[in-house]
Design a protein around this motif. Structure first.
Motif, PDB file in Angstrom:
ATOM      1  N   MET A   1       0.561   3.498   7.171  1.00 17.63           N
ATOM      2  CA  MET A   1       1.746   2.720   7.452  1.00 17.63           C
ATOM      3  C   MET A   1       2.927   3.684   7.554  1.00 17.63           C
ATOM      4  O   MET A   1       2.987   4.679   6.852  1.00 17.63           O
ATOM      5  N   SER A   2       3.846   3.348   8.400  1.00 19.20           N
ATOM      6  CA  SER A   2       5.005   4.210   8.612  1.00 19.20           C
ATOM      7  C   SER A   2       6.288   3.461   8.245  1.00 19.20           C
ATOM      8  O   SER A   2       6.519   2.346   8.710  1.00 19.20           O
ATOM      9  N   PHE A   3       7.068   4.076   7.384  1.00 19.98           N
ATOM     10  CA  PHE A   3       8.346   3.493   6.976  1.00 19.98           C
ATOM     11  C   PHE A   3       9.470   4.360   7.520  1.00 19.98           C
ATOM     12  O   PHE A   3       9.290   5.556   7.744  1.00 19.98           O
ATOM     13  N   PRO A   4      10.659   3.786   7.733  1.00 19.43           N
ATOM     14  CA  PRO A   4      11.787   4.580   8.221  1.00 19.43           C
ATOM     15  C   PRO A   4      12.096   5.737   7.269  1.00 19.43           C
ATOM     16  O   PRO A   4      12.156   5.552   6.056  1.00 19.43           O
ATOM     17  N   TYR A   5      12.259   6.915   7.853  1.00 19.12           N
ATOM     18  CA  TYR A   5      12.550   8.112   7.058  1.00 19.12           C
ATOM     19  C   TYR A   5      13.820   7.905   6.242  1.00 19.12           C
ATOM     20  O   TYR A   5      14.811   7.397   6.730  1.00 19.12           O
ATOM     21  N   GLY A   6      13.758   8.278   4.983  1.00 20.39           N
ATOM     22  CA  GLY A   6      14.916   8.162   4.109  1.00 20.39           C
ATOM     23  C   GLY A   6      15.030   6.827   3.404  1.00 20.39           C
ATOM     24  O   GLY A   6      15.860   6.680   2.512  1.00 20.39           O
ATOM     25  N   SER A   7      14.191   5.863   3.786  1.00 16.26           N
ATOM     26  CA  SER A   7      14.254   4.549   3.136  1.00 16.26           C
ATOM     27  C   SER A   7      13.561   4.616   1.780  1.00 16.26           C
ATOM     28  O   SER A   7      12.778   5.518   1.486  1.00 16.26           O
ATOM     29  N   LEU A   8      13.847   3.635   0.948  1.00 19.85           N
ATOM     30  CA  LEU A   8      13.200   3.563  -0.353  1.00 19.85           C
ATOM     31  C   LEU A   8      11.688   3.431  -0.188  1.00 19.85           C
ATOM     32  O   LEU A   8      10.921   4.063  -0.919  1.00 19.85           O
ATOM     33  N   ALA A   9      11.261   2.639   0.780  1.00 22.26           N
ATOM     34  CA  ALA A   9       9.824   2.465   1.010  1.00 22.26           C
ATOM     35  C   ALA A   9       9.173   3.792   1.400  1.00 22.26           C
ATOM     36  O   ALA A   9       8.079   4.116   0.924  1.00 22.26           O
ATOM     37  N   HIS A  10       9.828   4.577   2.248  1.00 28.65           N
ATOM     38  CA  HIS A  10       9.293   5.882   2.650  1.00 28.65           C
ATOM     39  C   HIS A  10       9.191   6.801   1.441  1.00 28.65           C
ATOM     40  O   HIS A  10       8.174   7.472   1.232  1.00 28.65           O
ATOM     41  N   THR A  11      10.241   6.834   0.628  1.00 28.16           N
ATOM     42  CA  THR A  11      10.247   7.676  -0.563  1.00 28.16           C
ATOM     43  C   THR A  11       9.163   7.231  -1.538  1.00 28.16           C
ATOM     44  O   THR A  11       8.438   8.063  -2.092  1.00 28.16           O
ATOM     45  N   ALA A  12       9.033   5.927  -1.745  1.00 31.38           N
ATOM     46  CA  ALA A  12       8.021   5.408  -2.664  1.00 31.38           C
ATOM     47  C   ALA A  12       6.617   5.753  -2.181  1.00 31.38           C
ATOM     48  O   ALA A  12       5.760   6.152  -2.983  1.00 31.38           O
ATOM     49  N   GLU A  13       6.360   5.601  -0.899  1.00 29.23           N
ATOM     50  CA  GLU A  13       5.039   5.940  -0.362  1.00 29.23           C
ATOM     51  C   GLU A  13       4.754   7.430  -0.533  1.00 29.23           C
ATOM     52  O   GLU A  13       3.668   7.826  -0.971  1.00 29.23           O
ATOM     53  N   ASN A  14       5.733   8.262  -0.222  1.00 29.48           N
ATOM     54  CA  ASN A  14       5.581   9.709  -0.344  1.00 29.48           C
ATOM     55  C   ASN A  14       5.281  10.102  -1.792  1.00 29.48           C
ATOM     56  O   ASN A  14       4.347  10.865  -2.063  1.00 29.48           O
ATOM     57  N   HIS A  15       6.063   9.584  -2.710  1.00 30.20           N
ATOM     58  CA  HIS A  15       5.870   9.940  -4.118  1.00 30.20           C
ATOM     59  C   HIS A  15       4.626   9.280  -4.706  1.00 30.20           C
ATOM     60  O   HIS A  15       3.971   9.860  -5.570  1.00 30.20           O
ATOM     61  N   GLY A  16       4.297   8.095  -4.239  1.00 26.65           N
ATOM     62  CA  GLY A  16       3.060   7.452  -4.693  1.00 26.65           C
ATOM     63  C   GLY A  16       1.847   8.281  -4.325  1.00 26.65           C
ATOM     64  O   GLY A  16       0.938   8.478  -5.145  1.00 26.65           O
ATOM     65  N   THR A  17       1.833   8.803  -3.115  1.00 23.08           N
ATOM     66  CA  THR A  17       0.744   9.678  -2.686  1.00 23.08           C
ATOM     67  C   THR A  17       0.715  10.945  -3.525  1.00 23.08           C
ATOM     68  O   THR A  17      -0.352  11.386  -3.979  1.00 23.08           O
ATOM     69  N   ARG A  18       1.881  11.532  -3.759  1.00 24.38           N
ATOM     70  CA  ARG A  18       1.970  12.750  -4.566  1.00 24.38           C
ATOM     71  C   ARG A  18       1.491  12.502  -5.997  1.00 24.38           C
ATOM     72  O   ARG A  18       0.769  13.314  -6.575  1.00 24.38           O
ATOM     73  N   LEU A  19       1.870  11.369  -6.580  1.00 27.22           N
ATOM     74  CA  LEU A  19       1.458  11.054  -7.945  1.00 27.22           C
ATOM     75  C   LEU A  19      -0.049  10.788  -8.030  1.00 27.22           C
ATOM     76  O   LEU A  19      -0.700  11.214  -8.991  1.00 27.22           O
TER      77      LEU A  19
END
Length: 78
Positions: free
Chosen positions: A1-19
């Protein structure tokens, strides 16, 4: 899934994957340190390397948490 860059959803997805990846790495390190019940015959140097890896993963997780909290606060201020 792709979320707008810089959005909370994008950040959450990025950090969720990292965690999630950090969790897998920590589980692997725990097994190497004996959690799996096996004897891995690690040298002092290898144990030190594992300790460094755990520290690095902990730092990455902490920073991810801080960044995610900051992003959530920015979202609330909108």
């Amino acid at each position: 899934m792709s979320f707008p860059y810089g959005s909370l959803a994008h950040t959450a997805e990025n950090h969720g994957t990292r965690l999630a990846t950090s969790g897998l790495a920590l589980e692997t390190l725990a097994n190497l340190l004996g959690h799996d019940g096996g004897e891995h015959h690690l040298s002092d140097s290898q144990v030190y390397g594992l300790a460094c890896a755990v520290h690095a993963i902990g730092t990455a997780v902490r920073e991810s948490g801080f960044e995610l909290c900051d992003k959530a606060e920015q979202e609330l201020r909108k």
